[in-house]
Scaffold this active site. Structure first.
Site, PDB file in Angstrom:
ATOM      1  N   GLU A  78       0.872  -1.176   0.000  1.00  0.00           N
ATOM      2  CA  GLU A  78       0.000   0.000   0.000  1.00  0.00           C
ATOM      3  C   GLU A  78       0.903   1.219   0.000  1.00  0.00           C
ATOM      4  O   GLU A  78       2.005   1.194   0.551  1.00  0.00           O
ATOM      5  CB  GLU A  78      -0.885   0.007   1.264  1.00  0.00           C
ATOM      6  CG  GLU A  78      -1.738  -1.228   1.412  1.00  0.00           C
ATOM      7  CD  GLU A  78      -3.231  -0.947   1.294  1.00  0.00           C
ATOM      8  OE1 GLU A  78      -3.650   0.198   1.579  1.00  0.00           O
ATOM      9  OE2 GLU A  78      -3.967  -1.868   0.905  1.00  0.00           O
ATOM     10  N   ASP A 103     -22.387 -10.761  -2.023  1.00  0.00           N
ATOM     11  CA  ASP A 103     -21.863  -9.830  -1.024  1.00  0.00           C
ATOM     12  C   ASP A 103     -21.514  -8.488  -1.665  1.00  0.00           C
ATOM     13  O   ASP A 103     -21.762  -7.427  -1.094  1.00  0.00           O
ATOM     14  CB  ASP A 103     -20.638 -10.440  -0.337  1.00  0.00           C
ATOM     15  CG  ASP A 103     -20.226  -9.650   0.905  1.00  0.00           C
ATOM     16  OD1 ASP A 103     -21.106  -9.313   1.724  1.00  0.00           O
ATOM     17  OD2 ASP A 103     -19.025  -9.378   1.061  1.00  0.00           O
TER      18      ASP A 103
END
Length: 162
Positions: A78, A103
């Site tokens: 990240e 979902d």
């Protein structure tokens, strides 16, 4: 069956599940197939569990505080203040690909943050732009890439029907 290889296989393999979820969610199957294809490189880079099993997570949905289901933890890069950092990310793990589509549809339909996207299901590029604006992904080119993937999924669906 064996995991799909490439765009056409991916769309064919996941088409029925996406259509079933589209019926009750109102999100076009092609939008979900395109997004799942974009997130996984058309099935090439799916999220595995620590034991190397399948997480069935096609949309890169993370496991936040409210998630009580199974989890796949992976090390990922990240960017934090411009610097690349290795972090452990917790992703949701499902029992089937259809659960993953379900979902995803629930997230889009029930989260206030995606309200704009819900009203843009008539246009792939508008839907993709609304998802980017809502912060679905940090990539600044996400909307362009996602709408391209959706167009790709539509072409693959048409080819399969021909």
């Amino acid at each position: 069956g064996p995991a799909p290889r490439g765009r056409d296989d991916f769309v064919q393999y996941h088409g029925a599940a996406a259509e079933r979820v589209a019926q009750h969610s109102g999100i076009p199957a092609s939008f979900m197939l395109g997004q799942a294809g974009h997130e996984t490189g058309w099935g090439k880079s799916e999220i595995k569990t620590a034991e190397g099993g399948n997480s069935f997570n096609l949309f890169g949905i993370k496991a936040g505080k409210g998630w009580s289901g199974r989890v796949a933890e992976i090390t990922t890069t990240e960017y934090i203040n411009g610097a690349a950092r290795k972090v452990t990310a917790r992703f949701r793990a499902y029992d089937s690909y259809e659960d993953s589509f379900r979902d995803y549809a629930r997230l889009i339909n029930e989260s206030p943050r995606y309200e704009q996207a819900r009203s843009q299901t008539g246009s792939a590029s508008a839907y993709a732009a609304a998802l980017q604006k809502a912060g679905y992904a940090t990539d600044p080119a996400y909307a362009r890439k996602l709408s391209g993937a959706i167009d790709s999924a539509v072409r693959a669906q048409r080819a399969a029907e021909a």
